[in-house]
Design a protein around this motif. Structure first.
Motif, PDB file in Angstrom:
ATOM      1  N   ALA A  18       0.678  -1.017  -0.100  1.00 24.05           N
ATOM      2  CA  ALA A  18      -0.085  -0.105   0.117  1.00 24.05           C
ATOM      3  C   ALA A  18       0.771   1.146  -0.060  1.00 24.05           C
ATOM      4  O   ALA A  18       0.315   2.430   0.082  1.00 24.05           O
ATOM      5  CB  ALA A  18      -0.912   0.085   1.155  1.00 24.05           C
ATOM      6  N   MET A  19       2.020   1.109   0.067  1.00 18.70           N
ATOM      7  CA  MET A  19       3.103   2.312   0.069  1.00 18.70           C
ATOM      8  C   MET A  19       2.948   3.005  -1.199  1.00 18.70           C
ATOM      9  O   MET A  19       3.201   2.280  -2.474  1.00 18.70           O
ATOM     10  CB  MET A  19       4.424   2.125   0.262  1.00 18.70           C
TER      11      MET A  19
ATOM     12  N   ALA B 164      -0.553   8.144   6.479  1.00 23.54           N
ATOM     13  CA  ALA B 164      -1.735   7.916   5.534  1.00 23.54           C
ATOM     14  C   ALA B 164      -1.659   9.057   4.424  1.00 23.54           C
ATOM     15  O   ALA B 164      -1.463  10.228   4.671  1.00 23.54           O
ATOM     16  CB  ALA B 164      -3.169   7.744   6.265  1.00 23.54           C
ATOM     17  N   ASN B 165      -2.210   8.639   3.256  1.00 23.32           N
ATOM     18  CA  ASN B 165      -2.152   9.786   2.116  1.00 23.32           C
ATOM     19  C   ASN B 165      -3.363  10.450   2.076  1.00 23.32           C
ATOM     20  O   ASN B 165      -3.620  11.342   1.359  1.00 23.32           O
ATOM     21  CB  ASN B 165      -2.222   9.071   0.843  1.00 23.32           C
ATOM     22  N   GLN B 166      -4.377  10.397   3.033  1.00 24.75           N
ATOM     23  CA  GLN B 166      -5.571  11.261   3.256  1.00 24.75           C
ATOM     24  C   GLN B 166      -5.878  11.508   4.480  1.00 24.75           C
ATOM     25  O   GLN B 166      -5.599  10.585   5.454  1.00 24.75           O
ATOM     26  CB  GLN B 166      -6.714  10.636   2.474  1.00 24.75           C
TER      27      GLN B 166
ATOM     28  N   VAL C 217       4.597   7.179   2.504  1.00 23.64           N
ATOM     29  CA  VAL C 217       3.180   7.526   2.585  1.00 23.64           C
ATOM     30  C   VAL C 217       2.198   6.117   2.141  1.00 23.64           C
ATOM     31  O   VAL C 217       2.926   5.800   1.177  1.00 23.64           O
ATOM     32  CB  VAL C 217       2.868   8.682   1.720  1.00 23.64           C
ATOM     33  N   PHE C 218       1.276   5.834   2.867  1.00 24.33           N
ATOM     34  CA  PHE C 218       0.509   4.469   2.350  1.00 24.33           C
ATOM     35  C   PHE C 218      -0.900   5.120   2.132  1.00 24.33           C
ATOM     36  O   PHE C 218      -1.608   6.026   2.425  1.00 24.33           O
ATOM     37  CB  PHE C 218       0.498   3.467   3.440  1.00 24.33           C
TER      38      PHE C 218
ATOM     39  N   LEU D 275     -12.355  -3.525  11.953  1.00 16.76           N
ATOM     40  CA  LEU D 275     -11.640  -4.087  13.341  1.00 16.76           C
ATOM     41  C   LEU D 275     -10.288  -3.911  12.938  1.00 16.76           C
ATOM     42  O   LEU D 275      -9.490  -4.242  13.879  1.00 16.76           O
ATOM     43  CB  LEU D 275     -11.968  -5.421  13.240  1.00 16.76           C
ATOM     44  N   GLY D 276      -9.626  -3.302  11.902  1.00 10.64           N
ATOM     45  CA  GLY D 276      -8.252  -3.302  11.552  1.00 10.64           C
ATOM     46  C   GLY D 276      -7.587  -1.889  12.035  1.00 10.64           C
ATOM     47  O   GLY D 276      -8.108  -0.984  12.358  1.00 10.64           O
ATOM     48  N   THR D 277      -6.316  -1.828  11.874  1.00  7.47           N
ATOM     49  CA  THR D 277      -5.700  -0.646  11.973  1.00  7.47           C
ATOM     50  C   THR D 277      -5.762   0.545  11.254  1.00  7.47           C
ATOM     51  O   THR D 277      -5.844   1.565  11.708  1.00  7.47           O
ATOM     52  CB  THR D 277      -3.937  -0.841  12.182  1.00  7.47           C
ATOM     53  N   PHE D 278      -6.257   0.165   9.928  1.00  6.79           N
ATOM     54  CA  PHE D 278      -6.363   1.103   8.819  1.00  6.79           C
ATOM     55  C   PHE D 278      -7.751   1.280   8.319  1.00  6.79           C
ATOM     56  O   PHE D 278      -8.132   2.362   7.792  1.00  6.79           O
ATOM     57  CB  PHE D 278      -5.686   0.673   7.439  1.00  6.79           C
TER      58      PHE D 278
END
Length: 921
Positions: A244-245, A280-282, A433-434, A450-453
């Protein structure tokens, strides 16, 4: 009867101990897993003990972004303990550090209006809006006195009676000086009505980037980041975040080295503790700003430049200005891009205001109440801004303004931690940046937050609420104690946590201006949650579910933490009532995608079924010995039985006469075994409830009755004429090999009394199978194996008592073979005497009896190995090589113990005098 007494005492005593020692904690799973449920990206969620909210406990629902309120409670040692549990493929920790407000700058271009050879005053009026425009905050005006003359900064005087304020001193062309009091170094709300005043030189506000040379004014734009620390390797294994980077690189393990950062173009530097972050990119933020810029260039400015500023602002600067620039507007996305460019990297120093962390805030969970229809109501209350540093003189709080809306209705409590600026504070360093949308399982994460992102914004739940939110999703604002919160937008490494755990660096703000020195945001047990992926899980089959349940059970039992199974979880819209905000937002009813847990879990205590089965195997092994001993007794008394039968005794009376001493011995053995079990429980600290140890008594009686009743009934059915014949049997002679040596003669001896040999053989088979099974589970499945039997998933777990039970079955098998050897020597004493009288040496005769025991144990071990090989291959899909190794372990131990047990009887038989053996009774 001695053999029966010893065997049952040993077996039932051990059984009483094992039934207490195998009482274990089991994870009870309630509910079913929907095969169509969305994957959360992991199978098990481990949180600190007691971290489940009241709403979660009552409804089984988990709020999106729940991790932001979990401030730690799991130690690194517990994380590694989780990693070591059987079935764990990946255990990815996450430690929530807290909220950090980083500032981007929105630039106001003054153009030629400020390119002047005399002082001017610029006034900016900033209006912030959030909640999709429903909340509006008008910031206090900011006045900038801009002069072409040089200025210098004069700190407060330390002399008695001196000025307590910092002063900006302007030097006029004629050499005279005038002072302008600098803003007080305290935290203030953005909507304070009293204007702020700052004196600057044109050289301080002229752009230096080469793109333009006009004079500019910067409007700070706040971005609250939730920073979370992860293990880079484990996080990538779990989520595939490297894919995702979009720029830069993913985090790498290793403790960051101290570094110096530049302060502008003057060559000054500042030491800092680098905190590598992937960003994060946003922004996941909705905060719009509009700024009007007014210019004062008249007599009021001339008077100000002559008299200076001592804290009393002339009224003229609160009224209409001489000129007004076009209104500037900006949104979060544009400002966020500028912030990403302002962060330092490994090769650049970035912007000091953006990179330096002087404040970390940590928030509590939401306070919610549940209505009878299942809907929720969020509890709002006036927030006390001490967490922002409001009302405190902490060095780290100086100038750290409360973000726009930071004083809005609070839904969470907040604690503020402040770093000393002169102690090398934590400094953000961007590694890359991901884009969360590029994660391999991004779609399921968006559906199941439920996830980190993952993040899913709520929407209006009724027409009025939807209109109030502009018919758009309700994104978070800069108010971190508000209802909505973004997911972690900055990820750092666990190795960077020491920068937030230094007691000499950090202090905590307390009410009434108090300061708790030496209180960092990160203290003991920093990990907030561990997400676990279970090995071998590919779907939601019965086997997959049992693998997850078994692994979750092992984690819960080993750590005592709260363990939830996320397999089968799904997203469901939850109605939540939200009270009105402070800055215009009305009360809302929202629909929010909460997580519906597929199953509920709880820890219960009970007897482990697999261990209970092993304890039962001990009783079976002892029953085989009792069977053999009773069989030998009836053979030895066959003439007596034949006589009383000929005299008219009923078969029932004969059977009772045979069973009575066996049952009496069993009752005594059970009582003695219960006493042994109780003393062992006391010595080892095991549960010592009466029912736990007294079970040895009925167990002994039942085993003796079941084992002895067959030989007793068979003895009563033997005709009296048959009872008078010699004991020697030739039933196996027709299919036994011709006796040409010790081995063949031993085999004929075994087949001549097959009943006794079969009982001893089954005992050896039981011991070999039990030992091989336990060894297989130990070596191939790390003490916990999951498999299926007839479609039902089962778990076999090995602990210390199970190993003791396995060894005990081997000992009982050896006792059985010892009894076979002793009985063989007794019943065949005349044959043995004949062999000794005709020239056989005592050693050869002893070797004959030992070979007989060897054959029984080898045949039994082979049978047990065949059975356990089929079980482990069919049920657990174990590796063939590992199974053979385990079988070799079990067979070797069983055979060695059997030979050792048979040797004393064999030696005694070889040393007997032939004349004593041939004597007729």
């Amino acid at each position: 009867m001695t053999t029966i007494l010893v065997t049952l005492t040993l077996a039932t005593g051990a059984y009483g101990v094992l039934t207490g020692a195998t009482e274990r904690t089991r994870l009870d799973v309630r509910g079913t897993v929907d095969a169509s449920a969305v994957s959360a990206g992991y199978d098990i969620l481990v949180r600190p003990k007691g971290s489940r909210s009241a709403a979660e406990q009552s409804t089984g629902l988990v709020q999106p972004g729940f991790l932001s309120a979990v401030q730690g409670g799991i130690s690194p040692e517990q994380w590694h303990q989780i990693e070591g549990q059987p079935g764990v493929k990946v255990a990815a920790p996450v430690a929530i550090i807290g909220w950090v407000v980083a500032y981007a700058t929105v630039q106001v271009d003054l153009g030629a209006l400020a390119s002047t050879d005399h002082p001017v005053v610029v006034r900016t009026k900033t209006t912030w809006s959030y909640d999709n425009g429903a909340s509006v905050v008008k910031a206090a005006p900011a006045l900038l006195y801009i002069t072409p003359n040089p200025i210098r900064f004069q700190p407060p005087s330390l002399e008695p009676g001196g000025s307590q304020y910092s002063v900006v001193v302007e030097t006029r062309p004629d050499g005279s000086e005038v002072g302008f009091r600098a803003p007080a170094p305290v935290t203030e709300k953005v909507d304070e009505q009293e204007p702020t005043f700052l004196a600057l030189s044109t050289s301080n506000v002229t752009a230096k980037n080469g793109a333009r040379s006009s004079t500019i004014v910067d409007v700070p734009y706040p971005f609250p980041f939730l920073i979370a620390a992860v293990d880079p390797t484990k996080e990538d294994q779990l989520t595939g975040v490297q894919e995702a980077m979009v720029s830069g690189s993913w985090l790498t393990p290793g403790e960051p080295k101290m570094r110096t950062f530049g302060l502008g173009s003057g060559g000054d530097t500042q030491p800092g503790r680098p905190v590598p972050v992937a960003v994060a990119n946003q922004p996941y933020l909705q905060l719009d700003v509009s700024a009007t810029v007014d210019l004062f260039d008249g007599p009021e400015v001339t008077a100000l430049s002559r008299e200076g500023y001592a804290g009393e602002l002339p009224a003229a600067f609160k009224g209409p200005a001489d000129r007004t620039l076009p209104t500037l507007t900006a949104n979060a996305s544009a400002a966020y891009r500028r912030l990403l460019d302002s962060l330092p990297t490994a090769t650049s120093d970035g912007d000091a205001q953006t990179r330096t962390i002087l404040r970390v805030t940590r928030t509590s969970p939401l306070q919610l109440s549940t209505a009878s229809d299942g809907s929720l109501t969020a509890k709002g209350f006036p927030g006390f801004a001490v967490g922002w540093g409001y009302g405190t003189g902490l060095p780290g709080a100086q100038g750290s303004a409360i973000p726009p809306g930071g004083d809005d209705t609070a839904f969470r409590t907040m604690d503020g931690y402040f770093a000393a600026p002169d102690q090398a504070p934590p400094t953000l360093v961007k590694t890359g940046v991901f884009d969360p949308a590029r994660l391999p399982n991004a779609r399921s994460l968006a559906s199941l937050p439920l996830g980190t992102f993952s993040y899913s914004a709520p929407i209006g739940g009724d027409p009025a609420s939807a209109r109030a939110l502009g018919d758009k999703p309700w994104l978070p604002s800069a108010n971190v104690w508000g209802y909505t919160q973004p997911p972690p937008m900055m990820l750092t490494t666990l190795d960077a946590l020491p920068a937030f755990a230094d007691r000499q660096l950090w202090s905590k703000a307390a009410p009434a201006g108090q300061v708790l020195s030496g209180t960092p945001p990160i203290q003991d047990n920093p990990i907030s949650a561990v997400r676990v992926k279970v090995a071998g899980v590919t779907g939601v089959s019965d086997l997959d579910r049992e693998r997850v349940r078994s692994t979750a059970e092992a984690i819960a039992a080993a750590t005592g933490l709260d363990v939830d199974i996320t397999m089968g979880a799904s997203a469901g819209q939850q109605h939540v009532s939200i009270p009105a905000g402070t800055h215009g937002r009305p009360a809302l009813t929202i629909d929010e995608p909460w997580v519906v847990k597929g199953v509920a879990t709880r820890l219960v205590t009970g007897i482990d079924k697999a261990s209970a089965a092993l304890a039962l195997a001990v009783l079976i092994a002892s029953g085989l010995v009792v069977f053999d001993a009773t069989f030998a007794t009836t053979r030895a008394r066959r003439r007596d039985i034949g006589i009383v039968s000929a005299l008219g005794w009923r078969a029932r009376d004969i059977a009772l006469g045979l069973l009575a001493p066996v049952l009496a011995a069993a009752l005594a053995a059970g009582t003695l075994g219960a006493l042994i079990a109780y003393l062992t429980h006391q010595a080892l600290g095991l549960p010592s409830q009466p029912v736990t140890v007294l079970v040895a008594i009925p167990a002994a009686v039942v085993v003796a009755l079941v084992a002895a009743i067959g030989p007793a009934i068979a003895a009563t059915r033997t005709p009296p004429t048959m009872s008078m014949k010699p004991l020697a049997s030739t039933r196996g002679a027709r299919w036994s090999p011709r006796a040409t040596g010790v081995a063949s003669l031993a085999l004929r001896s075994v087949t001549s009394a097959p009943g006794r040999a079969v009982a001893a053989l089954l005992g050896a088979a039981t011991a070999t199978a039990v030992i091989a099974l336990i060894r297989t589970v130990q070596t191939q499945f790390h003490n916990r194996a999951v498999g299926t039997v007839l479609g039902d998933a089962i778990t076999v777990q090995v602990q210390g008592p199970d190993i003791a039970a396995a060894v005990l079955t081997a000992i009982l098998a050896a006792i059985g073979i010892h009894h076979v050897a002793a009985t063989e020597a007794q019943e065949r004493r005349r044959e043995i005497g004949t062999l000794l009288a005709t020239g056989w040496s005592p050693g050869t005769l002893s070797r004959l009896l030992i070979t007989q025991a060897l054959l029984i144990s080898v045949f039994g071990a082979a049978l047990g190995a065949a059975v356990v090989t089929g079980i482990t291959r069919w049920v657990f899909h174990a590796d063939s090589g590992g199974i053979l190794t385990a079988c070799a372990w079990g067979a070797t131990l069983t055979v060695i113990l059997s030979i050792l047990a048979a040797t004393p009887s064999a030696i005694m038989a070889g040393r007997a005098e032939p004349i004593s053996l041939l004597r007729v009774d």
